[in-house]
Design an enzyme around this catalytic site. Structure first.
Site, mmCIF file in Angstrom:
data_model
loop_
_atom_site.group_PDB
_atom_site.id
_atom_site.type_symbol
_atom_site.label_atom_id
_atom_site.label_comp_id
_atom_site.label_asym_id
_atom_site.label_seq_id
_atom_site.Cartn_x
_atom_site.Cartn_y
_atom_site.Cartn_z
ATOM 1 C CB SER A 91 16.176 -38.336 -21.219
ATOM 2 O OG SER A 91 16.703 -37.859 -20.002
ATOM 3 C CE1 TYR A 106 11.712 -41.179 -18.697
ATOM 4 C CE2 TYR A 106 13.922 -40.504 -18.034
ATOM 5 C CZ TYR A 106 12.730 -40.243 -18.694
ATOM 6 O OH TYR A 106 12.573 -39.051 -19.356
ATOM 7 C CE LYS A 117 12.609 -40.776 -22.201
ATOM 8 N NZ LYS A 117 11.665 -40.303 -23.244
#
Length: 279
Positions: free
Chosen positions: A170, A183, A187
């Site tokens: 991401s 998160y 990534k």
């Protein structure tokens, strides 16, 4: 003059022997005969990736945690003349991972491509408020399971003479999304996993790459693209003044799995609409 003569000789040799120069015909970009596993592939980027691979001739195995979603995706892809099978799989569960691989082998006879797309984010808020359980969940699914799936499929890729592994990261790996600390970290970890696996698997003719999407029109990012104010602010940072579509990520992944990308490994491809988040 002697240098010029030698250069002409080399160029002439390469024209006669294109493989010696590392060249490949564009016609070899087809994925016909290849078998691809795409995790979390019944919606969004995963489904678009399965479609992109299938349209290029690959036989695709889709999966998600719910059977109803798997059935719906399989029906949709088959209606588009794509060779597809599907099974339920929670990638955080070891037995499910093994079932996904075995189902692929039983139904398709081998594995050439793994697209690791599955990810979770059960938390929103200050990173200092996160618990050990949140970290275990996010890193377990987003990072550890991505590696363990790779470990399961590599022996089968080696039997086929090589393959491709693609991790879906991401833009948050480079420019963290506020409130999504764990998160974002997960990534970023996928970038490192890509760079560590690529040289180790190159001797088996397995290429390992990563794709880092920007803001893409999926359910996960709905809070962003459904807000006009948020989108207006985001567009100020984008060269292409819109958010991306899942198909635009699927196309990049399909390219990375093709012979046209045969000299690319260990890389992360940014697909962000020109968001200025790194050199």
């Amino acid at each position: 003059m002697n240098c010029l003569v030698r250069m002409r000789s080399v160029l002439g040799f390469l024209r006669i022997n294109p493989v010696a120069g590392g060249q490949r015909s564009m016609s070899q970009s087809s994925l016909a005969g290849k078998v691809a596993i795409v995790t979390a592939s019944t919606d969004g980027i995963g489904l678009a990736t399965a479609r992109a691979l299938g349209r290029r001739g690959a036989r695709v195995v889709v999966s998600s945690r719910r059977q109803a979603n798997v059935d719906k995706a399989v029906e949709l892809l088959r209606s588009q003349s794509i060779q597809v099978t599907g099974t339920t799989c929670n990638v955080g569960n070891g037995e499910d991972r093994e079932k996904l691989v075995q189902t692929t082998l039983d139904q398709c006879g081998g594995i050439d491509i793994l697209v690791s797309n599955a990810a979770v984010n059960p938390f929103f808020g200050s990173i200092m408020d996160t618990t050990e359980e949140v970290w275990d969940k996010i890193l377990g699914v987003n990072v550890k399971s991505a590696f363990l799936m790779t470990k399961l499929v590599v022996p089968h890729m080696e039997k086929r003479g090589g393959g491709n592994v693609i991790f879906v990261s991401s833009v948050g790996a480079y420019q963290p999304f506020p409130g999504l600390g764990p998160y974002n970290v997960s990534k970023t970890a996928l970038l490192g996993l890509t760079q560590n696996l690529a040289p180790e698997l190159a001797h088996s003719n397995i290429r390992v790459n990563c794709v880092a999407p920007g803001v893409i029109k999926t359910r996960f990012s709905a809070a962003l693209w459904q807000s006009e104010d948020t989108m207006n602010e985001l567009k100020k940072q984008l060269s292409i003044k819109r958010i991306g579509e899942p198909e635009e990520i699927g196309g990049v992944i399909a390219f990375l799995c093709s012979d046209e990308a045969s000299y690319i490994t260990g890389e992360t491809i940014m697909v962000t609409g020109g968001l200025n988040c790194r050199l």
